[in-house]
Design a protein around this motif. Sequence first.
Motif, mmCIF file in Angstrom:
data_model
loop_
_atom_site.group_PDB
_atom_site.id
_atom_site.type_symbol
_atom_site.label_atom_id
_atom_site.label_comp_id
_atom_site.label_asym_id
_atom_site.label_seq_id
_atom_site.Cartn_x
_atom_site.Cartn_y
_atom_site.Cartn_z
ATOM 1 N N UNK A 162 0.845 -1.202 0.000
ATOM 2 C CA UNK A 162 0.000 0.000 0.000
ATOM 3 C C UNK A 162 0.873 1.242 0.000
ATOM 4 N N UNK A 163 1.897 1.245 0.843
ATOM 5 C CA UNK A 163 2.795 2.400 0.937
ATOM 6 C C UNK A 163 3.466 2.700 -0.405
ATOM 7 N N UNK A 164 3.775 1.625 -1.153
ATOM 8 C CA UNK A 164 4.423 1.772 -2.457
ATOM 9 C C UNK A 164 3.422 1.987 -3.588
ATOM 10 N N UNK A 165 2.133 2.068 -3.263
ATOM 11 C CA UNK A 165 1.110 2.288 -4.278
ATOM 12 C C UNK A 165 0.798 1.054 -5.107
ATOM 13 N N UNK A 166 1.148 -0.122 -4.621
ATOM 14 C CA UNK A 166 0.901 -1.370 -5.350
ATOM 15 C C UNK A 166 -0.463 -1.947 -5.000
ATOM 16 N N UNK A 167 -0.950 -2.762 -5.896
ATOM 17 C CA UNK A 167 -2.244 -3.414 -5.759
ATOM 18 C C UNK A 167 -2.195 -4.485 -4.659
ATOM 19 N N UNK A 168 -3.246 -4.552 -3.822
ATOM 20 C CA UNK A 168 -3.335 -5.595 -2.804
ATOM 21 C C UNK A 168 -4.538 -6.518 -3.051
ATOM 22 N N UNK A 169 -5.093 -6.422 -4.235
ATOM 23 C CA UNK A 169 -6.224 -7.282 -4.600
ATOM 24 C C UNK A 169 -5.807 -8.750 -4.498
ATOM 25 N N UNK A 170 -6.689 -9.566 -4.016
ATOM 26 C CA UNK A 170 -6.503 -11.003 -3.792
ATOM 27 C C UNK A 170 -5.630 -11.327 -2.583
ATOM 28 N N UNK A 171 -5.133 -10.323 -1.884
ATOM 29 C CA UNK A 171 -4.413 -10.555 -0.636
ATOM 30 C C UNK A 171 -5.322 -10.337 0.569
ATOM 31 N N UNK A 172 -6.249 -9.410 0.430
ATOM 32 C CA UNK A 172 -7.218 -9.112 1.482
ATOM 33 C C UNK A 172 -8.608 -9.086 0.849
ATOM 34 N N UNK A 173 -9.661 -9.311 1.652
ATOM 35 C CA UNK A 173 -11.008 -9.217 1.089
ATOM 36 C C UNK A 173 -11.266 -7.818 0.519
ATOM 37 N N UNK A 174 -12.099 -7.756 -0.490
ATOM 38 C CA UNK A 174 -12.416 -6.465 -1.117
ATOM 39 C C UNK A 174 -12.952 -5.454 -0.117
ATOM 40 N N UNK A 175 -13.728 -5.925 0.863
ATOM 41 C CA UNK A 175 -14.280 -5.009 1.867
ATOM 42 C C UNK A 175 -13.178 -4.368 2.703
ATOM 43 N N UNK A 176 -12.092 -5.099 2.903
ATOM 44 C CA UNK A 176 -10.958 -4.549 3.647
ATOM 45 C C UNK A 176 -10.188 -3.564 2.774
ATOM 46 N N UNK A 177 -10.034 -3.886 1.492
ATOM 47 C CA UNK A 177 -9.388 -2.934 0.569
ATOM 48 C C UNK A 177 -10.153 -1.618 0.579
ATOM 49 N N UNK A 178 -11.468 -1.702 0.492
ATOM 50 C CA UNK A 178 -12.295 -0.491 0.507
ATOM 51 C C UNK A 178 -12.067 0.310 1.781
ATOM 52 N N UNK A 179 -12.003 -0.371 2.914
ATOM 53 C CA UNK A 179 -11.800 0.325 4.183
ATOM 54 C C UNK A 179 -10.422 0.997 4.213
ATOM 55 N N UNK A 180 -9.406 0.290 3.767
ATOM 56 C CA UNK A 180 -8.051 0.859 3.734
ATOM 57 C C UNK A 180 -8.024 2.103 2.851
ATOM 58 N N UNK A 181 -8.656 2.025 1.685
ATOM 59 C CA UNK A 181 -8.677 3.170 0.769
ATOM 60 C C UNK A 181 -9.505 4.322 1.331
#
Length: 188
Positions: A162-181
């Motif tokens: 995340x810090x490097x601006x890279x994709x984290x899809x398929x590492x965490x649930x989409x709902x968690x990605x949304x929360x992080x963003x």
Amino acid sequence: MKKVGILGGTFNPPHLGHLIIANEVQTHFNFDEIWFMPNQEPPHKDNTTAVNSLHRLKMVERAIADNSLFKIQSIELERSGRSYTLETMKLLTEKYDHEFYFIIGADMVEYLPKWYKIEELIQLVTFVGVNRPQYDQHSDYPIIHVDVPNIGISSRMIRERVKEGKNIRYFVPNTVIEYIEENRLYET
């Protein structure tokens, strides 16, 4: 008596590896529930990279929302300071008439001799150890081992991506990605 598996951790953030471990252990033992227990301040980790406990709790809530057997146990977040498993388990065994199983990765199996009052703790819980790449599962303490798929995902890796601006899809649930963003977590 209800059988409950407890998966403790910082969940900073929770990822698919956590969910796979919980699911595999629950399936193996047919536990009534798996409790995800975010800790306040683990004694064995440097807490400088942690987001606040409310964010971690909200991410776990989102990560487990689609599994009715997965619950949150927030007892460690309700106390300040270091989270010692012994103190937590004393409180839980006083409050609930359940049979508790504490789920740990092979990295923590190696660390068990250093756990706070481990001899007393093994009287309160049964440890369930799961394999983790590059760690030995052997221990002089009583541990039930469960083989889980080796998933080379770590919270640290996700934070760095995340810090490097890279994709984290398929590492965490989409709902968690949304929360992080939404909350701009781990960007700096």
